[in-house]
Design a protein around this motif. Structure first.
Motif, PDB file in Angstrom:
ATOM      1  N   VAL A   1      22.383 -40.546 -62.485  1.00  0.00           N
ATOM      2  CA  VAL A   1      24.022 -40.636 -62.590  1.00  0.00           C
ATOM      3  C   VAL A   1      24.235 -41.627 -61.549  1.00  0.00           C
ATOM      4  O   VAL A   1      23.592 -41.672 -60.385  1.00  0.00           O
ATOM      5  CB  VAL A   1      24.735 -39.363 -62.467  1.00  0.00           C
ATOM      6  CG1 VAL A   1      24.425 -38.469 -63.648  1.00  0.00           C
ATOM      7  CG2 VAL A   1      24.328 -38.637 -61.240  1.00  0.00           C
ATOM      8  N   PHE A   2      25.352 -42.314 -61.648  1.00  0.00           N
ATOM      9  CA  PHE A   2      26.127 -43.006 -60.452  1.00  0.00           C
ATOM     10  C   PHE A   2      27.411 -42.719 -60.449  1.00  0.00           C
ATOM     11  O   PHE A   2      27.964 -42.469 -61.482  1.00  0.00           O
ATOM     12  CB  PHE A   2      25.522 -44.428 -60.511  1.00  0.00           C
ATOM     13  CG  PHE A   2      26.292 -45.260 -61.548  1.00  0.00           C
ATOM     14  CD1 PHE A   2      27.720 -45.705 -61.127  1.00  0.00           C
ATOM     15  CD2 PHE A   2      25.916 -45.566 -62.681  1.00  0.00           C
ATOM     16  CE1 PHE A   2      28.442 -46.286 -62.226  1.00  0.00           C
ATOM     17  CE2 PHE A   2      26.692 -46.421 -63.708  1.00  0.00           C
ATOM     18  CZ  PHE A   2      28.010 -46.690 -63.299  1.00  0.00           C
ATOM     19  N   VAL A   3      28.109 -42.670 -59.293  1.00  0.00           N
ATOM     20  CA  VAL A   3      29.259 -42.544 -59.197  1.00  0.00           C
ATOM     21  C   VAL A   3      30.038 -43.942 -58.237  1.00  0.00           C
ATOM     22  O   VAL A   3      29.212 -44.037 -56.987  1.00  0.00           O
ATOM     23  CB  VAL A   3      29.704 -41.398 -58.166  1.00  0.00           C
ATOM     24  CG1 VAL A   3      31.177 -41.265 -58.021  1.00  0.00           C
ATOM     25  CG2 VAL A   3      29.530 -40.121 -59.113  1.00  0.00           C
ATOM     26  N   ALA A   4      30.855 -44.588 -58.473  1.00  0.00           N
ATOM     27  CA  ALA A   4      31.324 -45.812 -57.874  1.00  0.00           C
ATOM     28  C   ALA A   4      32.791 -45.714 -57.466  1.00  0.00           C
ATOM     29  O   ALA A   4      33.672 -45.092 -58.505  1.00  0.00           O
ATOM     30  CB  ALA A   4      31.211 -47.242 -58.827  1.00  0.00           C
ATOM     31  N   THR A   5      33.141 -45.979 -56.451  1.00  0.00           N
ATOM     32  CA  THR A   5      34.605 -46.251 -56.001  1.00  0.00           C
ATOM     33  C   THR A   5      34.914 -47.416 -55.848  1.00  0.00           C
ATOM     34  O   THR A   5      34.199 -48.256 -55.032  1.00  0.00           O
ATOM     35  CB  THR A   5      34.686 -45.169 -54.920  1.00  0.00           C
ATOM     36  OG1 THR A   5      34.601 -43.860 -55.069  1.00  0.00           O
ATOM     37  CG2 THR A   5      36.410 -45.393 -54.444  1.00  0.00           C
ATOM     38  N   VAL A   6      35.848 -48.070 -56.844  1.00  0.00           N
ATOM     39  CA  VAL A   6      35.829 -49.689 -56.692  1.00  0.00           C
ATOM     40  C   VAL A   6      37.508 -49.929 -56.812  1.00  0.00           C
ATOM     41  O   VAL A   6      38.244 -49.120 -57.131  1.00  0.00           O
ATOM     42  CB  VAL A   6      35.170 -50.518 -57.935  1.00  0.00           C
ATOM     43  CG1 VAL A   6      33.562 -50.137 -57.892  1.00  0.00           C
ATOM     44  CG2 VAL A   6      35.645 -49.910 -59.069  1.00  0.00           C
TER      45      VAL A   6
ATOM     46  N   THR B   1      28.954 -47.804 -54.343  1.00  0.00           N
ATOM     47  CA  THR B   1      28.221 -46.781 -55.410  1.00  0.00           C
ATOM     48  C   THR B   1      27.103 -46.100 -54.720  1.00  0.00           C
ATOM     49  O   THR B   1      26.340 -46.352 -54.075  1.00  0.00           O
ATOM     50  CB  THR B   1      27.705 -47.652 -56.602  1.00  0.00           C
ATOM     51  OG1 THR B   1      28.625 -48.537 -57.071  1.00  0.00           O
ATOM     52  CG2 THR B   1      27.025 -46.649 -57.646  1.00  0.00           C
ATOM     53  N   THR B   2      26.909 -44.670 -55.293  1.00  0.00           N
ATOM     54  CA  THR B   2      25.888 -43.787 -55.120  1.00  0.00           C
ATOM     55  C   THR B   2      25.140 -43.333 -56.363  1.00  0.00           C
ATOM     56  O   THR B   2      25.945 -43.113 -57.374  1.00  0.00           O
ATOM     57  CB  THR B   2      26.344 -42.433 -54.468  1.00  0.00           C
ATOM     58  OG1 THR B   2      26.997 -42.823 -53.073  1.00  0.00           O
ATOM     59  CG2 THR B   2      25.312 -41.612 -54.072  1.00  0.00           C
ATOM     60  N   PHE B   3      23.775 -44.042 -56.431  1.00  0.00           N
ATOM     61  CA  PHE B   3      22.935 -43.700 -57.547  1.00  0.00           C
ATOM     62  C   PHE B   3      22.165 -42.394 -57.294  1.00  0.00           C
ATOM     63  O   PHE B   3      21.409 -42.253 -56.236  1.00  0.00           O
ATOM     64  CB  PHE B   3      22.127 -44.771 -57.889  1.00  0.00           C
ATOM     65  CG  PHE B   3      22.562 -46.001 -58.438  1.00  0.00           C
ATOM     66  CD1 PHE B   3      22.531 -46.061 -59.810  1.00  0.00           C
ATOM     67  CD2 PHE B   3      23.303 -46.980 -57.720  1.00  0.00           C
ATOM     68  CE1 PHE B   3      23.226 -47.279 -60.498  1.00  0.00           C
ATOM     69  CE2 PHE B   3      23.970 -47.979 -58.424  1.00  0.00           C
ATOM     70  CZ  PHE B   3      23.939 -48.309 -59.660  1.00  0.00           C
ATOM     71  N   THR B   4      22.075 -41.486 -58.016  1.00  0.00           N
ATOM     72  CA  THR B   4      21.152 -40.255 -58.006  1.00  0.00           C
ATOM     73  C   THR B   4      20.433 -39.811 -58.973  1.00  0.00           C
ATOM     74  O   THR B   4      20.459 -39.919 -60.184  1.00  0.00           O
ATOM     75  CB  THR B   4      22.139 -38.688 -57.921  1.00  0.00           C
ATOM     76  OG1 THR B   4      23.359 -39.203 -57.062  1.00  0.00           O
ATOM     77  CG2 THR B   4      21.278 -37.578 -57.470  1.00  0.00           C
TER      78      THR B   4
ATOM     79  N   ASP C   1      17.155 -37.281 -55.269  1.00  0.00           N
ATOM     80  CA  ASP C   1      16.963 -38.739 -54.367  1.00  0.00           C
ATOM     81  C   ASP C   1      18.154 -39.759 -54.532  1.00  0.00           C
ATOM     82  O   ASP C   1      18.405 -39.820 -55.883  1.00  0.00           O
ATOM     83  CB  ASP C   1      15.558 -39.626 -54.226  1.00  0.00           C
ATOM     84  CG  ASP C   1      14.485 -38.504 -53.778  1.00  0.00           C
ATOM     85  OD1 ASP C   1      14.936 -37.448 -53.174  1.00  0.00           O
ATOM     86  OD2 ASP C   1      13.237 -38.956 -53.852  1.00  0.00           O
ATOM     87  N   GLN C   2      18.655 -40.337 -53.474  1.00  0.00           N
ATOM     88  CA  GLN C   2      19.937 -41.416 -53.581  1.00  0.00           C
ATOM     89  C   GLN C   2      19.646 -42.505 -52.914  1.00  0.00           C
ATOM     90  O   GLN C   2      19.110 -42.620 -52.229  1.00  0.00           O
ATOM     91  CB  GLN C   2      21.044 -40.600 -53.243  1.00  0.00           C
ATOM     92  CG  GLN C   2      21.581 -39.210 -54.024  1.00  0.00           C
ATOM     93  CD  GLN C   2      22.902 -38.997 -53.281  1.00  0.00           C
ATOM     94  OE1 GLN C   2      23.140 -38.854 -52.070  1.00  0.00           O
ATOM     95  NE2 GLN C   2      23.759 -38.198 -54.232  1.00  0.00           N
ATOM     96  N   PHE C   3      20.249 -43.650 -53.617  1.00  0.00           N
ATOM     97  CA  PHE C   3      20.471 -44.900 -52.931  1.00  0.00           C
ATOM     98  C   PHE C   3      21.829 -45.317 -53.207  1.00  0.00           C
ATOM     99  O   PHE C   3      22.563 -44.863 -54.070  1.00  0.00           O
ATOM    100  CB  PHE C   3      19.389 -45.773 -53.289  1.00  0.00           C
ATOM    101  CG  PHE C   3      19.555 -46.341 -54.528  1.00  0.00           C
ATOM    102  CD1 PHE C   3      20.390 -47.545 -55.014  1.00  0.00           C
ATOM    103  CD2 PHE C   3      18.662 -46.102 -55.754  1.00  0.00           C
ATOM    104  CE1 PHE C   3      20.273 -47.965 -56.172  1.00  0.00           C
ATOM    105  CE2 PHE C   3      18.807 -46.625 -56.835  1.00  0.00           C
ATOM    106  CZ  PHE C   3      19.655 -47.676 -57.080  1.00  0.00           C
ATOM    107  N   TYR C   4      22.234 -46.093 -52.172  1.00  0.00           N
ATOM    108  CA  TYR C   4      23.549 -46.506 -52.181  1.00  0.00           C
ATOM    109  C   TYR C   4      23.770 -48.090 -52.348  1.00  0.00           C
ATOM    110  O   TYR C   4      22.911 -48.987 -51.724  1.00  0.00           O
ATOM    111  CB  TYR C   4      24.420 -46.378 -50.483  1.00  0.00           C
ATOM    112  CG  TYR C   4      23.766 -44.888 -50.307  1.00  0.00           C
ATOM    113  CD1 TYR C   4      24.391 -43.762 -51.158  1.00  0.00           C
ATOM    114  CD2 TYR C   4      23.067 -44.478 -49.094  1.00  0.00           C
ATOM    115  CE1 TYR C   4      24.030 -42.377 -50.514  1.00  0.00           C
ATOM    116  CE2 TYR C   4      22.789 -43.131 -48.492  1.00  0.00           C
ATOM    117  CZ  TYR C   4      23.287 -42.367 -49.467  1.00  0.00           C
ATOM    118  OH  TYR C   4      22.723 -40.895 -49.184  1.00  0.00           O
ATOM    119  N   THR C   5      24.991 -48.510 -52.672  1.00  0.00           N
ATOM    120  CA  THR C   5      25.236 -49.922 -52.849  1.00  0.00           C
ATOM    121  C   THR C   5      26.366 -50.401 -52.440  1.00  0.00           C
ATOM    122  O   THR C   5      27.532 -49.626 -52.629  1.00  0.00           O
ATOM    123  CB  THR C   5      24.629 -50.591 -54.536  1.00  0.00           C
ATOM    124  OG1 THR C   5      25.776 -49.909 -55.234  1.00  0.00           O
ATOM    125  CG2 THR C   5      23.454 -50.104 -54.686  1.00  0.00           C
TER     126      THR C   5
END
Length: 181
Positions: free
Chosen positions: A89-94, A110-113, A118-122
């Motif tokens: 999943v990902f959650v983006a605030t734009v 954005t946070t990808f899970t 484990d997560q990474f951020y963009t």
């Protein structure tokens, strides 16, 4: 006497210049290293072992408007599958700036899970262009800025192409690029 003073002055100067050399620091493993070497080790982190690998994914998305216009803020949630993440999943605030003519500027995070948590951020930048009949296309650039678990020192970038339809509650986004971790 003048000769002894000259010798003492020379010795003093030598000791002074020797004491001005770069100091060494001791690393946790008790090895002595210069400040420059230590700095490069700290800056490299575990990225010295990272490998640049392709990142591809496809997600179904829903958007929830937080506030706006003319500066529209949305939370976008995506569910899908991507390389190195699996079912994820990902959650983006734009934010979308609607105060200028199209294409509209898009910015956010954005946070990808991954499937294992484990997560990474963009950081996201791009444009959103209306394509007619209540549809639009967003062309996005995601820059990876770290994460958790195996992505703690992640870097890389990838593009996203999002197709949106105001009448349809579910939309799509496809990602393509690379990740290093």
């Amino acid at each position: 006497m003048k000769k002894q003073f000259s010798v003492l002055l020379t010795l003093f100067a030598c000791f002074y210049f020797i004491s001005c050399k770069k100091e060494s620091v001791t690393t946790p493993d008790n090895q002595s290293t210069s400040n420059a070497t230590l700095s490069s080790k700290i800056n490299a982190g575990s990225k010295t072992n990272s490998v640049k690998v392709p990142f591809k994914g496809s997600y179904s998305t829903t958007a929830q408007i937080q506030h706006g216009p003319p500066i529209l803020q949305q939370t976008i949630t995506g569910t899908g599958n991507a390389t190195h993440l699996g079912e994820s999943v990902f959650v983006a605030t734009v934010t979308v700036n609607l105060t200028t003519p199209p294409p509209f500027q898009v910015n956010g995070t954005t946070t990808f899970t991954a499937a294992n948590g484990d997560q990474f951020y963009t950081i996201v930048t791009g444009t959103n262009t209306p394509t007619g009949n209540g549809t639009s296309r967003a062309d996005l650039l995601h820059t990876i800025v770290g994460g958790t678990g195996r992505f703690v020192n992640a870097s890389g970038s990838f593009t996203g192409i999002a197709l949106n339809n105001q009448a349809n509650s579910t939309n799509t986004v496809v990602f393509d690029g690379y990740i290093s971790y």
